[in-house]
Design an enzyme around this catalytic site. Structure first.
Site: not given
Ligand code: XMP
Length: 528
Positions: A94-95, A181, A183, A382
């Protein structure tokens, strides 16, 4: 935090790693987690990181994230231009893609038609980052700008209806970009794309496995602590401190001493569980400070939530310090700081880790205690902490526990904290958790608890209306991935019915149960 503590927590590992430069994307941590799920280590950096710092760390590749600004805006964050000549592969998302194309002779401007959400991607060349992708697939877009022109050095690889350059690669250099994206889970083949980048383009082999994470952490702790010193670990019973203790035990055996402060504000059975797990199962030196009376006297008559937190924080430090003083030869203090805490507070390697947001779960004991910090989970997310906890032999009930706030039940009792109110809340809390576990909901909920609201509402008990001493119990169950935003769980009504019936019947002093259906924001997860 001592400088040595920061350095020790830094990854000095020779393992292969990828750098993620964060331009303010809400998805930066997600990119890191996706890369790590593919067994490749990665770290998040602020845009100020310099090419030579990345070279020193021996990174195998760089990912430039998305961001909220326009690359052509004067105030927009830029990458060190030398990064494009580092020689390691770069993937701009993206950016990040717009920055890459702009830095190498292309132009970026406002898109004629902005794209948000799911979009069809037409793959013209299923190669390099797009290898193994079909000619059409769905991707997640979120952009108002786009690359309006690429220099002759770039080859377009894919387009969407409104975005003619949705993926590119450089002709000769290992530079790649995608406007969408990869991800997010809404890009179903995104993980394949990130794998292509990490494995086929950067040449990683995937050495970030549970076994290696433990071996690295153990090695690092031994190096930091040396052959003689003892380490104190503050155990709270939560996942992070429990895994820290189990790891320390593996690394230095009986030179670890754990301190658990029972502040009298714990759930039912909490102290026994910690005792059974650590003293019983792991054979750890565990000191339990039974300080309930002390905390309760200090809290007597206090109703203001912030005042409660301050008192609890102050008492905790004093009790902990008294216990710690009795341990000879202890120079180190182990803490369960995890990677999101590090990123969120911006305390990363060389001070260039991206600072995403501050959070009140971050913190701990003050530097004045004079210990050097040992933070073996500092590089871990986590889910990685949980994996290594299981591999170290912690019971899954311990590893998958919901978080519990430091001030404990004190912030779940509205008004004054008294032993009677604590007992009442413990009983209600235990029932709710039993019903959740029995119906298989525990892992689907991020946090579940009860709140005691001691207002007298009318009830019919026996033959008459009764007001006296009757309280309201509120059930709170939320789902969230980062605890910054949260939604209430669309829970099974039968579970609500069972918990409510049991609480009203079994817990004396409760005549009404309600379910909290507020999201965060604007509400918080806790009631105080
Ligand atoms: P809130 O209530 O702010 O909670 O939405 C977000 C997460 O933080 C926990 N929490 C605390 N943890 N000390 C802590 O250690 C505190 O004072 C505190 N207050 C809230 C809360 O349980 C949730 O997981």
């Amino acid at each position: 935090m001592s400088r040595a503590g920061i350095e020790a927590g830094m990854s000095t590992s020779p393992r292969e790693s990828i750098a993620i430069i964060d331009f303010g994307s809400q998805y930066s941590q997600l990119i890191a987690r996706r890369i790590r799920e593919n067994h490749v280590f990665c770290e998040i950096f602020a845009p100020s990181v310099r090419a030579d710092q990345l070279r020193e760390r021996g990174v195998r590749g760089v990912i430039l994230t998305g961001g909220p600004m326009s690359t052509y805006d004067g105030a927009a964050p830029q990458a060190d231009p030398a990064i494009f000549s580092l020689g390691v592969p770069i993937l701009g998302i993206c950016y990040g893609m717009q920055l890459t194309c702009q830095a190498l002779g292309g132009s970026v401007g406002a898109a004629e038609s902005r794209e948000y959400g799911r979009v069809r991607l037409h793959v013209a060349r299923a190669e390099s980052i797009l290898a193994h992708l079909p000619t059409e697939t769905s991707v997640w877009m979120s952009h108002g700008d786009c690359v309006t022109r690429i220099s002759d050095d770039f080859i377009p690889l894919a387009r969407t209806e409104n975005c003619p350059v949705a993926a590119v690669r450089h002709r000769d250099r290992p530079l790649f970009g995608v406007q969408f994206h990869p991800e997010v889970t809404h890009t179903p083949l995104g993980s394949q794309l990130l794998r292509n980048f990490a494995y086929e383009i950067c040449g990683c082999r995937g050495d970030w496995s549970t076994g290696n994470i433990i071996a690295d952490a153990v090695e690092r702790v031994r190096r930091q602590v040396g052959p003689d010193a003892r380490v104190i670990c503050g155990l709270s019973g939560g996942v992070d401190s429990s895994v820290t203790a189990a790891l320390l035990q593996r690394a230095i055996g009986d030179r670890l001493v754990c301190i658990y402060v029972d502040n009298g504000l714990m759930r039912r059975g909490e102290t026994d569980l910690v005792d059974a797990t650590f003293r019983g199962h792991f054979g750890v030196h565990l000191r339990i400070a039974n300080a309930g009376d002390r905390f309760l006297s200090a809290l007597a008559g206090v109703t203001d939530p912030q005042q409660k937190r301050r008192i609890i924080g102050r008492e905790f430090i004093e009790v902990f310090r008294d216990e710690a003083r009795r341990i000879d030869g202890a120079r180190f203090l182990a803490q369960g700081t995890i990677y999101p805490d590090v990123i969120e507070s911006g305390h990363g390697p060389g001070g260039v880790t991206a600072a995403i947001k501050a959070h009140h779960n971050v913190g701990g004991l003050p530097a004045e205690l004079g210990f050097e910090l040992v933070e073996p989970l500092r590089n871990l997310f986590k889910d990685e902490v949980r994996q290594i906890g299981e591999a170290l032999g912690l019971h899954e009930d311990m590893v998958w526990r919901h978080p519990f706030p430091g001030p404990g039940l004190a912030v779940r009792i509205m008004g004054e904290i008294t032993p009677q109110r604590l007992e009442l809340l413990r009983a209600a809390d235990e029932i709710l958790l039993e019903e959740i576990a029995a119906r298989g909901w525990y892992r689907k909920i991020a946090q579940a608890f009860t709140v005691l609201v001691p207002v007298e509402s009318v009830g019919v008990m026996g033959d008459g209306r009764s007001y006296e001493g009757q309280s309201l119990i509120v059930l709170r169950m939320v789902e969230t991935s980062d605890f910054m935003t949260a939604d209430w769980v669309r829970i099974d009504h039968e579970l609500l019915a069972a918990a409510s019936n049991r609480i009203i019947n079994e817990v004396r002093g409760v005549n009404r149960v309600a379910y909290d259906v507020s999201s965060k924001p604007p509400s918080t997860i806790e009631w105080q």
